[in-house]
Design a protein around this motif. Structure first.
Motif, PDB file in Angstrom:
ATOM      1  N   ILE A 135       0.819  -1.210   0.000  1.00 28.33           N
ATOM      2  CA  ILE A 135       0.000   0.000   0.000  1.00 28.33           C
ATOM      3  C   ILE A 135       0.855   1.263   0.000  1.00 28.33           C
ATOM      4  O   ILE A 135       0.642   2.174  -0.798  1.00 28.33           O
ATOM      5  N   GLN A 136       1.830   1.306   0.869  1.00 31.43           N
ATOM      6  CA  GLN A 136       2.654   2.498   1.022  1.00 31.43           C
ATOM      7  C   GLN A 136       3.952   2.394   0.220  1.00 31.43           C
ATOM      8  O   GLN A 136       4.160   1.442  -0.540  1.00 31.43           O
ATOM      9  N   LYS A 137       4.840   3.377   0.412  1.00 26.96           N
ATOM     10  CA  LYS A 137       6.090   3.454  -0.328  1.00 26.96           C
ATOM     11  C   LYS A 137       7.283   3.427   0.617  1.00 26.96           C
ATOM     12  O   LYS A 137       7.136   3.634   1.820  1.00 26.96           O
ATOM     13  N   GLY A 138       8.444   3.179   0.066  1.00 20.89           N
ATOM     14  CA  GLY A 138       9.670   3.221   0.841  1.00 20.89           C
ATOM     15  C   GLY A 138      10.468   4.465   0.486  1.00 20.89           C
ATOM     16  O   GLY A 138      10.606   4.807  -0.696  1.00 20.89           O
ATOM     17  N   PHE A 139      10.977   5.160   1.502  1.00 25.70           N
ATOM     18  CA  PHE A 139      11.774   6.366   1.303  1.00 25.70           C
ATOM     19  C   PHE A 139      13.091   6.242   2.067  1.00 25.70           C
ATOM     20  O   PHE A 139      13.110   5.801   3.218  1.00 25.70           O
ATOM     21  N   GLY A 140      14.169   6.638   1.428  1.00 24.32           N
ATOM     22  CA  GLY A 140      15.466   6.630   2.081  1.00 24.32           C
ATOM     23  C   GLY A 140      15.990   8.042   2.240  1.00 24.32           C
ATOM     24  O   GLY A 140      15.988   8.819   1.279  1.00 24.32           O
ATOM     25  N   ARG A 160      17.299   1.436  -6.856  1.00 21.77           N
ATOM     26  CA  ARG A 160      17.171   0.281  -7.737  1.00 21.77           C
ATOM     27  C   ARG A 160      15.910  -0.549  -7.457  1.00 21.77           C
ATOM     28  O   ARG A 160      15.340  -1.156  -8.359  1.00 21.77           O
ATOM     29  N   PHE A 161      15.476  -0.572  -6.193  1.00 24.63           N
ATOM     30  CA  PHE A 161      14.329  -1.392  -5.824  1.00 24.63           C
ATOM     31  C   PHE A 161      13.032  -0.598  -5.769  1.00 24.63           C
ATOM     32  O   PHE A 161      12.015  -1.079  -5.268  1.00 24.63           O
ATOM     33  N   GLY A 162      13.069   0.649  -6.257  1.00 27.19           N
ATOM     34  CA  GLY A 162      11.852   1.440  -6.347  1.00 27.19           C
ATOM     35  C   GLY A 162      11.659   2.444  -5.230  1.00 27.19           C
ATOM     36  O   GLY A 162      10.725   3.262  -5.285  1.00 27.19           O
ATOM     37  N   GLY A 182      -1.681  12.662   1.788  1.00 30.21           N
ATOM     38  CA  GLY A 182      -2.061  11.302   2.126  1.00 30.21           C
ATOM     39  C   GLY A 182      -1.153  10.264   1.508  1.00 30.21           C
ATOM     40  O   GLY A 182      -1.531   9.094   1.356  1.00 30.21           O
ATOM     41  N   ASP A 183       0.058  10.686   1.157  1.00 26.56           N
ATOM     42  CA  ASP A 183       1.043   9.799   0.522  1.00 26.56           C
ATOM     43  C   ASP A 183       1.960   9.251   1.617  1.00 26.56           C
ATOM     44  O   ASP A 183       3.036   9.774   1.868  1.00 26.56           O
ATOM     45  N   HIS A 184       1.538   8.186   2.278  1.00 25.57           N
ATOM     46  CA  HIS A 184       2.259   7.660   3.425  1.00 25.57           C
ATOM     47  C   HIS A 184       3.318   6.633   2.999  1.00 25.57           C
ATOM     48  O   HIS A 184       3.229   6.031   1.934  1.00 25.57           O
ATOM     49  N   GLY A 185       4.285   6.417   3.890  1.00 25.43           N
ATOM     50  CA  GLY A 185       5.330   5.453   3.566  1.00 25.43           C
ATOM     51  C   GLY A 185       6.236   5.169   4.750  1.00 25.43           C
ATOM     52  O   GLY A 185       5.984   5.590   5.880  1.00 25.43           O
ATOM     53  N   PHE A 186       7.335   4.456   4.468  1.00 29.88           N
ATOM     54  CA  PHE A 186       8.319   4.093   5.479  1.00 29.88           C
ATOM     55  C   PHE A 186       9.599   4.890   5.196  1.00 29.88           C
ATOM     56  O   PHE A 186      10.196   4.762   4.120  1.00 29.88           O
TER      57      PHE A 186
END
Length: 298
Positions: A135-140, A160-162, A182-186
């Motif tokens: 559902i959510q996205k990953g952020f670094g 590389r992994f999106g 409302g764009d939630h993520g990790f």
């Protein structure tokens, strides 16, 4: 000059990335000899850090740790290059999440999660988590490189992994904007890096030394009402790692400031003491030790 350096380095990294793993680690062994015995890359810094953090070891024992560290250090560089062409199947076999159901549970909530990370084992490959999110996205969160060409390369490798990369200076406005939309993520925060002494707002204990601690992840999570989790990354065997997520339970706003970050640093310290060779000893983590400007004078 920046472009020339990039044009020289990129083809080398690309060639490394297409090597099968067996040859990749043979190359890493050769690079270890060059880096440790011939170049001696940051050997003084590594030896100093080990002496400060592990004084209970003998000089001979610390030298053994030092050599193991450089082998892992060279492996990490080779694995980072390999990321350019690694397949999804290969990376998922080599970096395993032990309790990813916890991530799925968190991503169903209408808020983001801050993940506290240390420079231990294969922290670069943690960005793989984006591949598993439904559902959510990953952020670094990362520190941009001055050379714009190498910065682009780092973004390419780490993305590389999106996962989406956010520069340290942009993290607050970006997180606020995404929260409004409302764009939630990790959001992964490297927490054991040493902040500038002048900007440090918290000093904590790390290996028995008082050092400035980076607390941005904790404070942002509290201010924005986000979840917080620890990422415990471990090396299983050469080229294979696992990550276990440890959630911070309860209302984080009621937890005293800095207790969450201090708890993460204690967990990281325990990991390092158990297998010190997998920590990044080349950075000067203790350079501001005992220099807390707000500490009472003796």
């Amino acid at each position: 000059m920046q472009l020339i350096a990039y044009l020289i380095v990129y083809p080398i990294l690309w060639l490394i990335s297409i090597l099968p793993f067996r040859l990749l680690y043979l190359l890493s062994d050769a690079v270890y000899v060059l880096v440790y015995y011939i170049i001696g890359y940051r050997k003084k810094t590594v030896a100093t850090n080990l002496a400060l953090a592990l004084p209970y070891l003998t000089a001979k024992e610390r030298k053994k740790v030092e050599k193991k560290f450089y082998r892992h250090f060279c492996d990490s560089f080779a694995e980072m290059a390999k990321t350019l062409n690694i397949t999804d199947r290969q990376i998922k076999e080599r970096f395993v999440f032990t309790n990813f159901e916890l991530m799925h549970q968190k991503e169903t909530q209408p808020k983001s999660t801050v993940v506290l990370i240390g420079h231990y084992a294969s922290y670069e490959w943690l960005l793989l988590l984006h591949k598993y999110l439904k559902i959510q996205k990953g952020f670094g969160i990362y520190k941009p490189i001055k050379n714009k060409y190498f910065d682009s390369l780092v973004r390419k490798i780490r993305g590389r992994f999106g996962a989406e990369l956010i520069g340290m200076r942009d993290v607050i406005p970006v997180m606020r904007k995404k929260a409004r939309e409302g764009d939630h993520g990790f959001y992964g925060f490297i927490t054991d890096q040493s902040p500038r002494k002048k900007s440090a707002i918290h000093w904590g204990d790390f290996f028995g030394m008082e050092v400035p601690i980076f607390v941005g992840g904790e404070l942002l999570a509290k201010k924005m009402g986000l979840n917080i989790m620890y990422a415990k990354i471990e090396r299983v065997k050469r080229g294979h790692y696992q990550c276990t997520f440890i959630p911070v339970e309860g209302n984080i706003k009621e937890i005293p400031n800095f207790d969450i970050t201090d708890g993460f640093m204690r967990m990281l310290e325990q990991q390092i003491k158990a297998a010190p060779e997998y920590y990044l000893w080349t950075h000067k983590r203790f350079k501001h030790r005992r220099n807390n400007p707000s500490a009472p004078k003796a």
